[in-house]
Write a protein that holds these residues in place. Structure first.
Motif, PDB file in Angstrom:
ATOM      1  N   UNK A   1       8.374   8.903  -3.736  1.00 17.06           N
ATOM      2  CA  UNK A   1       7.172   9.296  -3.460  1.00 17.06           C
ATOM      3  C   UNK A   1       6.227   8.504  -2.449  1.00 17.06           C
ATOM      4  N   UNK A   2       6.240   7.334  -2.873  1.00 15.09           N
ATOM      5  CA  UNK A   2       5.487   6.291  -2.047  1.00 15.09           C
ATOM      6  C   UNK A   2       5.931   6.123  -0.815  1.00 15.09           C
ATOM      7  N   UNK A   3       7.350   6.077  -0.736  1.00 15.47           N
ATOM      8  CA  UNK A   3       7.937   5.838   0.674  1.00 15.47           C
ATOM      9  C   UNK A   3       8.435   4.390   0.847  1.00 15.47           C
ATOM     10  N   UNK A   4       7.943   3.448  -0.105  1.00 19.12           N
ATOM     11  CA  UNK A   4       8.332   2.074  -0.003  1.00 19.12           C
ATOM     12  C   UNK A   4       8.278   1.547  -1.473  1.00 19.12           C
ATOM     13  N   UNK A   5       9.066   0.473  -1.632  1.00 21.47           N
ATOM     14  CA  UNK A   5       9.356  -0.083  -2.657  1.00 21.47           C
ATOM     15  C   UNK A   5       7.996  -0.753  -3.553  1.00 21.47           C
TER      16      UNK A   5
ATOM     17  N   UNK B   1      -1.944   3.910 -11.472  1.00 22.25           N
ATOM     18  CA  UNK B   1      -1.273   3.966 -10.479  1.00 22.25           C
ATOM     19  C   UNK B   1      -1.583   4.704  -9.257  1.00 22.25           C
ATOM     20  N   UNK B   2      -1.405   4.008  -7.949  1.00 25.41           N
ATOM     21  CA  UNK B   2      -1.897   4.914  -6.810  1.00 25.41           C
ATOM     22  C   UNK B   2      -0.827   4.591  -5.782  1.00 25.41           C
ATOM     23  N   UNK B   3      -0.793   5.449  -4.711  1.00 27.87           N
ATOM     24  CA  UNK B   3       0.012   4.989  -3.588  1.00 27.87           C
ATOM     25  C   UNK B   3      -0.695   4.523  -2.311  1.00 27.87           C
ATOM     26  N   UNK B   4      -0.380   3.162  -1.955  1.00 28.41           N
ATOM     27  CA  UNK B   4      -0.816   2.699  -0.890  1.00 28.41           C
ATOM     28  C   UNK B   4       0.462   2.630   0.115  1.00 28.41           C
ATOM     29  N   UNK B   5      -0.217   3.028   1.368  1.00 25.00           N
ATOM     30  CA  UNK B   5       0.518   3.213   2.767  1.00 25.00           C
ATOM     31  C   UNK B   5       1.349   1.672   3.029  1.00 25.00           C
ATOM     32  N   UNK B   6       2.112   1.722   3.611  1.00 24.11           N
ATOM     33  CA  UNK B   6       2.939   0.502   3.986  1.00 24.11           C
ATOM     34  C   UNK B   6       2.229  -0.179   5.204  1.00 24.11           C
TER      35      UNK B   6
ATOM     36  N   UNK C   1      -3.790   8.065   5.066  1.00 24.98           N
ATOM     37  CA  UNK C   1      -5.292   7.329   4.304  1.00 24.98           C
ATOM     38  C   UNK C   1      -5.866   6.501   5.482  1.00 24.98           C
ATOM     39  N   UNK C   2      -5.445   6.712   6.736  1.00 23.98           N
ATOM     40  CA  UNK C   2      -6.127   6.247   7.690  1.00 23.98           C
ATOM     41  C   UNK C   2      -6.032   4.783   8.191  1.00 23.98           C
ATOM     42  N   UNK C   3      -4.921   4.172   7.130  1.00 16.72           N
ATOM     43  CA  UNK C   3      -4.437   2.739   7.297  1.00 16.72           C
ATOM     44  C   UNK C   3      -3.415   2.837   8.585  1.00 16.72           C
ATOM     45  N   UNK C   4      -3.570   1.535   9.301  1.00 16.89           N
ATOM     46  CA  UNK C   4      -2.594   1.462  10.576  1.00 16.89           C
ATOM     47  C   UNK C   4      -0.946   1.746   9.906  1.00 16.89           C
ATOM     48  N   UNK C   5      -0.518   2.513  10.777  1.00 12.83           N
ATOM     49  CA  UNK C   5       1.093   2.597  10.484  1.00 12.83           C
ATOM     50  C   UNK C   5       1.973   1.794  11.755  1.00 12.83           C
ATOM     51  N   UNK C   6       1.482   1.941  12.787  1.00 13.94           N
ATOM     52  CA  UNK C   6       2.368   1.110  13.929  1.00 13.94           C
ATOM     53  C   UNK C   6       1.137   0.815  14.825  1.00 13.94           C
ATOM     54  N   UNK C   7       1.264  -0.422  15.305  1.00 13.33           N
ATOM     55  CA  UNK C   7       0.352  -1.052  16.512  1.00 13.33           C
ATOM     56  C   UNK C   7       1.418  -1.431  17.358  1.00 13.33           C
ATOM     57  N   UNK C   8       1.244  -0.945  18.665  1.00 13.07           N
ATOM     58  CA  UNK C   8       2.254  -1.089  19.747  1.00 13.07           C
ATOM     59  C   UNK C   8       1.515  -1.230  20.931  1.00 13.07           C
TER      60      UNK C   8
END
Lengths: 275, 439
Positions: free
Chosen positions: A62-66, A119-124, B218-225
């Protein structure tokens, strides 16, 4: 996403229940010399381990990361790795089986605490996309597991040495507990070194500096140094038995600070970790 | 000389040096360090802890790792480590080759053909290491003798290579706007040089062509190139892209994308007398579309404090629209002067006594250039340390000494470390030998 959290949380709480049953059965078996109860406890632990593992895999998808960002997922993953290591090592070294008296409750407490931090999902973050980061975190989790096992053996030693509780006579001999605690401290020292070095490689790959005296790095080095000091004192200055166990408990406290608290104070490259 | 060597090899010396270094590292965790904390934070800490502040600077605890005394501890520790590694090599070599038991146990005596005994040993993972004067030495995990040596030797390699790196490293940070060119002789935004490094001058110019950003939901950076061009004097242009966690190598230099980025605003101020000044201001990218970033500017040519805030999206909905909104305000003696002014690209308006036009908006990012020597050796040292740890703790050698004499032989087993953990192995091996002898 709410239904996904509900499923993950539900499975995790069920795993906690199984771990609690494992703790109760195992403790009853150890204290009242009921081997059947100990075996039932072990089966509950295995069942909890499988459900818990399933929950973590589901969360990962679900989160897409470990599970290595938020407090909830870090604590939950650490608990799972701890139990996994204990179940494996207790097969290879059956003499450490009695450490389950501490390991099972530690596992369920960590999982319950992880659920307390919702629990919540944080983006990587972009800096966390590296295989070296995965290795870095994996080895630190393994190191924490072995350190916990060594702590359990040290506590067992102190309890058996200092108290007159009758059921403690079922624990292995004091010399065996002392030796195994030393051995697992050595494992912890080794895995901690690997985790630290993998982290250095990750740092070099990500921002060109393999060591920057970041607070998390500094506390990690302090922990490793203290573990090394403990091993040297034992090997060359005959610090065995109670002294070794007490020093080891101090090493464990420092390792907890390094893993769970060092990223929360000053600004750190690891600032996304354990939020 | 022998006395000096003995002093450095003394376990107490090693312990004292180790504790001094560990103590310094631990102290640095509690005292703010100059290279990590901002001057404002250092000052604030000093005010909160006046007693500690009075002596921690004197002793150098605000830059613990660059003090002469820490360098001295490290040097002494390195000398001790080198001598210890040499000694441990000798110990490991002797232990590998010795055919005598260090313990005074009663050997097991039995009759039987040596060939079959050897098959039993090989079958249980024991290697014949040495044979001398009728004695043969069989070892399981003979490489375990070398764990301690490798662990300490690896540390020597890492420390020496780190020293070379620290002394010769050249590291430069560039903050560039889209379209901006950095020429080799220009000053870096931030530069770090080792003591013996000399000047850090790039062999080419650098142009930032564009900054590409992607964000998560969620507007956090995903890639910076950053798309960059490296320009040499002979007209050669090489275009590359560098992203976070995806470094670039060019002409012996390593190029990294740093995680700071934002928008730059080129403003044209015209005062009442018609004098024009072009001023570029840069702000960090906001965390959310509906949240602004703030920054104040004290400009030499302006008698006011220029306060700014900007939204990455004028509609405050998304980072993808590419339509930032800049809001300006002037302050003098803590009082706001006139009305604030909101501008998008191309807009103009009045701010205090100035006519302000937002000429251009572009992105900026930061790129790091690194020239290091010794990094591969540091990594080799890492792997030697890991190998040493693993060999020492995971594969302790177990030894079977056999002495053969006229159809009978003596067997003696001992473990080097954690021997008690291998009681079962010893019992099974000796039982197999006895069973074979009784056939």
């Amino acid at each position: 996403m709410n239904s996904a959290f509900a499923l993950y949380t539900g499975i995790s709480w069920f795993a906690v229940l199984l771990y609690v049953l494992a703790t109760v059965a195992n403790s009853y078996g150890l204290i009242f010399r009921r081997e059947q109860a100990e075996r039932v406890g072990c089966r509950f632990a295995w069942a909890g381990f499988l459900f818990h593992g399933g929950a973590l895999v589901y969360f990962w998808i679900q989160a897409g990361h470990g599970p290595y960002l938020t407090r909830s997922e870090v604590l939950s993953a650490d608990a799972w790795i701890l139990l996994c290591l204990f179940l494996v090592f207790s097969r290879v070294f059956p003499v450490i089986q009695t450490a389950s008296f501490f390991i099972y409750p530690a596992t369920f407490l960590m999982v319950a605490l992880s659920l307390f931090f919702a629990p919540e999902i944080h983006t990587l973050p972009p800096t966390f996309r590296s295989v070296w980061l995965v290795l870095h975190i994996a080895f630190y989790k393994i190191a924490f597991g072995t350190i916990m096992i060594a702590l359990s053996l040290s506590l067992s030693y102190l309890l058996k040495k200092r108290t007159g509780i009758s059921w403690l006579s079922r624990l292995p001999r004091l010399e065996t507990l002392d030796l195994q605690a030393y051995r697992f401290a050595g494992f912890g020292f080794s895995f901690w070194a690997i985790g630290m070095l993998a982290g250095s490689i990750w740092a070099y790959q990500s921002w060109g500096r393999f060591w920057g005296w970041d607070p998390v790095e500094t506390w990690s080095l302090i922990t490793w140094g203290l573990l090394g000091l403990h091993l040297h004192l034992r090997r060359f200055f005959a610090w065995r038995g109670e002294r070794s166990a007490c020093l080891y408990i101090a090493c464990f406290i420092i390792s907890v600070i390094a893993l769970f608290f060092s990223s929360t104070g000053q600004s750190s490259i690891h600032s996304e970790y354990f939020k | 000389m022998a006395t000096v060597k003995a002093l450095f090899l003394s376990r107490k010396t090693v312990l004292v040096l180790f504790m001094l270094i560990l103590g310094t590292v631990a102290a640095s965790a509690f005292f703010p360090q100059k290279f990590l904390a901002s001057p404002e934070n250092l000052k604030a800490w000093g005010l909160e802890h006046p007693f500690l502040a009075s002596w921690y600077r004197v002793l150098g605890f605000d830059h613990a790792f660059t003090t002469p005394w820490f360098a001295a501890f490290l040097l002494l520790f390195l000398v001790s480590l080198v001598l210890s590694s040499v000694e441990q090599f000798t110990i490991a070599w002797n232990r590998t080759r010795s055919v005598f038991s260090p313990q005074q146990g009663e050997p097991l005596r039995m009759a039987g053909p040596a060939r079959r005994v050897q098959e039993i040993c090989v079958g249980r993972g024991y290697f014949r290491i040495r044979e001398l004067g009728g004695r043969s030495k069989w070892v399981r995990h003979p490489w375990g003798y070398w764990g301690n040596f490798l662990l300490h030797f690896g540390m020597v390699v890492v420390i020496c290579a780190s020293l070379v790196l620290v002394l010769t490293e050249k590291r430069g940070l560039l903050s560039l706007r889209e379209g901006e060119v950095f020429h080799p002789e220009s000053p870096w935004t931030h530069e770090e040089l080792g003591l013996l490094a000399g000047r850090f001058v790039l062999p080419f110019s650098v142009r930032l062509d564009s900054v590409r950003l992607r964000f998560w939901q969620d507007f956090k950076p995903r890639t910076i190139t950053s798309d960059v061009s490296f320009l040499t004097g002979d007209g050669d242009v090489r275009q590359h892209a560098v992203s976070v966690s995806d470094k670039l190598s060019h002409k012996g230099l390593l190029v990294y994308q740093y995680s700071n980025f934002g928008h730059a605003f080129v403003l044209e101020f015209t005062d009442a007398a018609g004098m024009r000044v072009e001023q570029t201001i840069e702000l960090f990218h906001p965390d959310k579309p509906h949240e602004p970033r703030y920054r104040d500017f004290e400009l030499d040519w302006m008698p006011y404090l220029l306060q700014t805030k900007y939204y990455a999206d004028a509609d405050r909905k998304s980072f993808d629209h590419g339509n930032p909104l800049l809001v300006l305000r002037l302050k003098r003696n803590n009082e706001i002067v006139g009305e604030q002014l909101s501008l998008k690209a191309g807009d103009a308006g009045t701010l205090g006594g100035y006519t302000v036009r937002l000429v251009r908006v572009c992105k900026w990012s930061e790129i790091i250039f690194n020239e290091v020597k010794g990094m591969p050796i540091i990594f080799v040292g890492f792997f030697i340390i890991i190998a040493g740890c693993c060999l020492h703790y995971f594969t302790p050698p177990r030894v079977l000494l056999l002495r053969e004499e006229q159809g009978t032989f003596e067997a003696e087993w001992h473990g080097t470390r954690f021997a008690e953990c291998y009681d079962d192995e010893r019992e099974q091996l000796l039982a197999a030998l006895v069973a074979e002898a009784q056939k």
